[in-house]
Design a protein around this motif. Structure first.
Motif, mmCIF file in Angstrom:
data_model
loop_
_atom_site.group_PDB
_atom_site.id
_atom_site.type_symbol
_atom_site.label_atom_id
_atom_site.label_comp_id
_atom_site.label_asym_id
_atom_site.label_seq_id
_atom_site.Cartn_x
_atom_site.Cartn_y
_atom_site.Cartn_z
ATOM 1 N N ALA A 35 0.869 -1.178 0.000
ATOM 2 C CA ALA A 35 0.000 0.000 0.000
ATOM 3 C C ALA A 35 0.897 1.216 0.000
ATOM 4 C CB ALA A 35 -0.898 -0.019 1.241
ATOM 5 N N GLY A 36 0.876 1.942 -1.106
ATOM 6 C CA GLY A 36 1.856 3.003 -1.272
ATOM 7 C C GLY A 36 1.252 4.364 -1.544
ATOM 8 N N GLY A 37 2.104 5.207 -2.066
ATOM 9 C CA GLY A 37 1.838 6.627 -2.065
ATOM 10 C C GLY A 37 2.682 7.181 -0.935
ATOM 11 N N GLN A 65 -9.412 -1.059 -2.541
ATOM 12 C CA GLN A 65 -9.750 -2.071 -1.550
ATOM 13 C C GLN A 65 -8.495 -2.777 -1.048
ATOM 14 O OE1 GLN A 65 -12.723 -2.635 -0.178
ATOM 15 N NE2 GLN A 65 -11.883 -4.254 1.135
ATOM 16 N N PHE A 66 -7.580 -3.113 -1.971
ATOM 17 C CA PHE A 66 -6.313 -3.740 -1.584
ATOM 18 C C PHE A 66 -5.526 -2.825 -0.650
ATOM 19 C CE2 PHE A 66 -1.736 -4.099 -2.178
ATOM 20 C CZ PHE A 66 -1.507 -5.454 -1.961
ATOM 21 N N ILE A 67 -5.458 -1.541 -1.018
ATOM 22 C CA ILE A 67 -4.709 -0.580 -0.205
ATOM 23 C C ILE A 67 -5.313 -0.470 1.188
ATOM 24 C CG2 ILE A 67 -4.098 1.860 0.025
ATOM 25 C CD1 ILE A 67 -4.016 1.937 -3.094
ATOM 26 N N SER A 68 -6.644 -0.368 1.257
ATOM 27 C CA SER A 68 -7.326 -0.239 2.546
ATOM 28 C C SER A 68 -7.045 -1.439 3.443
ATOM 29 C CB SER A 68 -8.831 -0.091 2.318
ATOM 30 O OG SER A 68 -9.517 -0.015 3.546
ATOM 31 N N GLU A 69 -7.113 -2.629 2.864
ATOM 32 C CA GLU A 69 -6.862 -3.839 3.646
ATOM 33 C C GLU A 69 -5.423 -3.892 4.140
ATOM 34 O OE1 GLU A 69 -8.007 -6.947 0.998
ATOM 35 O OE2 GLU A 69 -10.172 -6.596 1.246
ATOM 36 N N PHE A 80 -9.531 6.783 5.252
ATOM 37 C CA PHE A 80 -9.647 7.131 3.841
ATOM 38 C C PHE A 80 -11.115 7.270 3.454
ATOM 39 C CE2 PHE A 80 -5.309 5.627 3.762
ATOM 40 C CZ PHE A 80 -4.726 6.453 2.815
ATOM 41 N N MET A 81 -11.360 8.173 2.522
ATOM 42 C CA MET A 81 -12.708 8.360 2.003
ATOM 43 C C MET A 81 -12.821 7.668 0.647
ATOM 44 S SD MET A 81 -14.766 11.921 1.332
ATOM 45 C CE MET A 81 -14.437 11.988 -0.431
ATOM 46 N N GLU A 82 -13.913 6.932 0.450
ATOM 47 C CA GLU A 82 -14.086 6.189 -0.790
ATOM 48 C C GLU A 82 -14.607 7.095 -1.906
ATOM 49 O OE1 GLU A 82 -16.354 2.171 -2.440
ATOM 50 O OE2 GLU A 82 -16.385 2.683 -0.306
ATOM 51 N N THR A 84 -15.388 7.152 -6.476
ATOM 52 C CA THR A 84 -15.855 6.246 -7.526
ATOM 53 C C THR A 84 -14.735 5.789 -8.460
ATOM 54 O OG1 THR A 84 -16.442 8.142 -8.918
ATOM 55 C CG2 THR A 84 -18.177 7.218 -7.510
ATOM 56 N N GLY A 85 -13.662 6.582 -8.600
ATOM 57 C CA GLY A 85 -12.569 6.233 -9.505
ATOM 58 C C GLY A 85 -11.708 5.108 -8.959
ATOM 59 N N GLU A 86 -10.823 4.587 -9.825
ATOM 60 C CA GLU A 86 -9.924 3.483 -9.454
ATOM 61 C C GLU A 86 -8.573 4.034 -9.000
ATOM 62 O OE1 GLU A 86 -8.934 -0.393 -8.766
ATOM 63 O OE2 GLU A 86 -10.757 0.031 -9.910
ATOM 64 N N SER A 87 -8.136 3.640 -7.804
ATOM 65 C CA SER A 87 -6.808 4.037 -7.330
ATOM 66 C C SER A 87 -5.733 3.446 -8.237
ATOM 67 C CB SER A 87 -6.597 3.582 -5.886
ATOM 68 O OG SER A 87 -7.480 4.249 -5.016
ATOM 69 N N ARG A 88 -4.565 4.045 -8.225
ATOM 70 C CA ARG A 88 -3.538 3.745 -9.223
ATOM 71 C C ARG A 88 -2.545 2.665 -8.792
ATOM 72 N NH1 ARG A 88 0.890 8.449 -8.663
ATOM 73 N NH2 ARG A 88 0.912 8.579 -6.400
ATOM 74 N N ILE A 89 -1.726 2.249 -9.755
ATOM 75 C CA ILE A 89 -0.591 1.360 -9.519
ATOM 76 C C ILE A 89 0.675 2.083 -9.972
ATOM 77 C CG2 ILE A 89 0.537 -0.808 -10.178
ATOM 78 C CD1 ILE A 89 -2.231 -2.024 -10.577
ATOM 79 N N CYS A 90 1.718 2.025 -9.156
ATOM 80 C CA CYS A 90 3.013 2.618 -9.511
ATOM 81 C C CYS A 90 4.083 1.527 -9.457
ATOM 82 C CB CYS A 90 3.372 3.748 -8.553
ATOM 83 S SG CYS A 90 2.271 5.173 -8.709
ATOM 84 N N ILE A 91 4.960 1.540 -10.455
ATOM 85 C CA ILE A 91 5.963 0.486 -10.601
ATOM 86 C C ILE A 91 7.361 1.084 -10.485
ATOM 87 C CG2 ILE A 91 6.977 -1.185 -12.216
ATOM 88 C CD1 ILE A 91 4.133 -1.555 -13.357
ATOM 89 N N ASN A 92 8.200 0.432 -9.696
ATOM 90 C CA ASN A 92 9.625 0.787 -9.601
ATOM 91 C C ASN A 92 10.455 -0.429 -9.983
ATOM 92 O OD1 ASN A 92 12.265 0.601 -7.788
ATOM 93 N ND2 ASN A 92 11.867 2.753 -8.220
ATOM 94 N N ILE A 93 11.403 -0.235 -10.880
ATOM 95 C CA ILE A 93 12.323 -1.296 -11.283
ATOM 96 C C ILE A 93 13.702 -0.937 -10.739
ATOM 97 C CG2 ILE A 93 13.316 -2.593 -13.202
ATOM 98 C CD1 ILE A 93 10.822 -1.678 -14.834
ATOM 99 N N THR A 94 14.155 -1.685 -9.751
ATOM 100 C CA THR A 94 15.433 -1.423 -9.083
ATOM 101 C C THR A 94 16.499 -2.383 -9.595
ATOM 102 O OG1 THR A 94 14.381 -0.578 -7.078
ATOM 103 C CG2 THR A 94 16.626 -1.396 -6.867
#
Length: 310
Positions: A35-37, A65-69, A80-82, A84-94
């Motif tokens: 769960a990021g940001g 939902q994944f982030i909240s859990e 957090f307040m719900e 209607t839009g979909e929360s994002r995914i961020c990718i880091n390649i280390t």
């Protein structure tokens, strides 16, 4: 208690790939999904230090939902307040072999005017039980660029300390409301002042300007070289221990968490920065984003050098 604001949270996926390059196929050596940001990294580290922390912002869809859990599993108070839009995914390649880090960041959902109005009402209520607020990262579509300015002004009207950790126009606009603490890096400082800065004396000049504006604890991050700040009428250069780095993602957020915890505890300002530095250093020793151990933080705290700058 601390309140960590993340308006645009994400599922943070970190892949460990040696010799990463474009136009190739890789199987990662390791992968984590958290769960990021930036604000959630702050909340996680503050919680690991033993502080009571509430995380708030906007979440939506299956990703939300994944982030909240995940937040609740970590023992962080979730407010957090719900939406209607979909929360994002961020990718880091280390690429640890070549010490490179590549990021792919989704924009996130679009927030309606009603959802924004509802959040401001929610935010006002959350301030009743906190003394330090941090707000970190970008803003999703639909939220005005001066939104952090609004959050800072509300917090100041309630005599709360506000730490703003953002970039670009979000930071430029937010600074206008004079938050208690900011932590831009060298590139972000140049964006704020609108010119290239060549050496430490230039950064010191900017720090003094921030201080004159009324920012209580202005900090400029120098990456591996530590940070500069003004405390009372003295400039200090803080330097951390030399470490073999496993992962840098989340170190800036860990710094903010350490500072927020120390401010909430009423510690002297040199110790506020030292705890921030110790948390940032501890985060580099974990592959997971925004992760520390209290034992490492305590050890590194003793190794932070605080140098007066003329």
């Amino acid at each position: 208690m601390l309140l960590a604001i993340t308006m645009n949270p994400a599922i943070d996926k970190v892949y460990s790939v040696d010799d990463f390059a474009v136009n190739a196929v890789f199987r990662p050596k390791d992968m984590t999904a958290t769960a990021g940001g930036k604000g959630l990294n702050v909340a996680r580290v503050a919680h690991l230090l033993g502080e009571s922390v509430t995380a708030a912002g906007l979440l939506g869809g299956n990703n939300g939902q994944f982030i909240s859990e995940e937040v609740q599993k970590q023992g962080i108070i979730s407010q957090f307040m719900e939406i209607t839009g979909e929360s994002r995914i961020c990718i880091n390649i280390t690429d640890q072999k070549n010490t490179t880090s590549t990021e792919i960041l989704e924009n996130g959902p679009t927030v309606s005017s009603q959802e924004l109005e509802d959040f401001l009402e929610h935010y006002n209520k959350l301030l009743d039980g906190v003394d330090v607020i941090s707000a970190s990262g970008s803003l999703p579509e639909g939220i005005p660029v001066d939104f952090y300015k609004t959050l800072v002004n509300i917090a100041k009207s309630r005599d709360k300390k506000f730490i703003l950790d953002s970039s670009g126009e979000y930071l430029v606009e937010g600074i206008k409301s004079i938050p208690y603490m900011i932590k831009p890096n060298q590139d972000e400082v140049e964006q704020i002042v609108g010119q290239r800065l060549s050496d430490i004396s230039d950064y010191i000049g900017v720090l003094w300007e921030f201080k004159k504006q009324g920012i209580g604890l202005p900090v400029i991050s120098l990456g591996r070289e530590g940070c500069l700040t003004v405390i009372n009428k003295q400039v200090y250069h803080f330097k951390g221990p030399l470490l073999e780095v496993k992962n840098t993602v989340g170190s800036g957020d860990s710094f903010i968490a350490g500072c927020a915890v120390a401010l909430s505890q009423g510690r002297k300002l040199t110790d506020v920065i030292k705890l921030g530095m110790a948390c940032g250093a501890a985060n580099t020793q974990f592959f997971k984003t925004g992760m520390v151990s209290k034992e490492l933080v305590d050890d590194y705290f003793e190794e932070i050098k605080c140098i007066e700058v003329n």
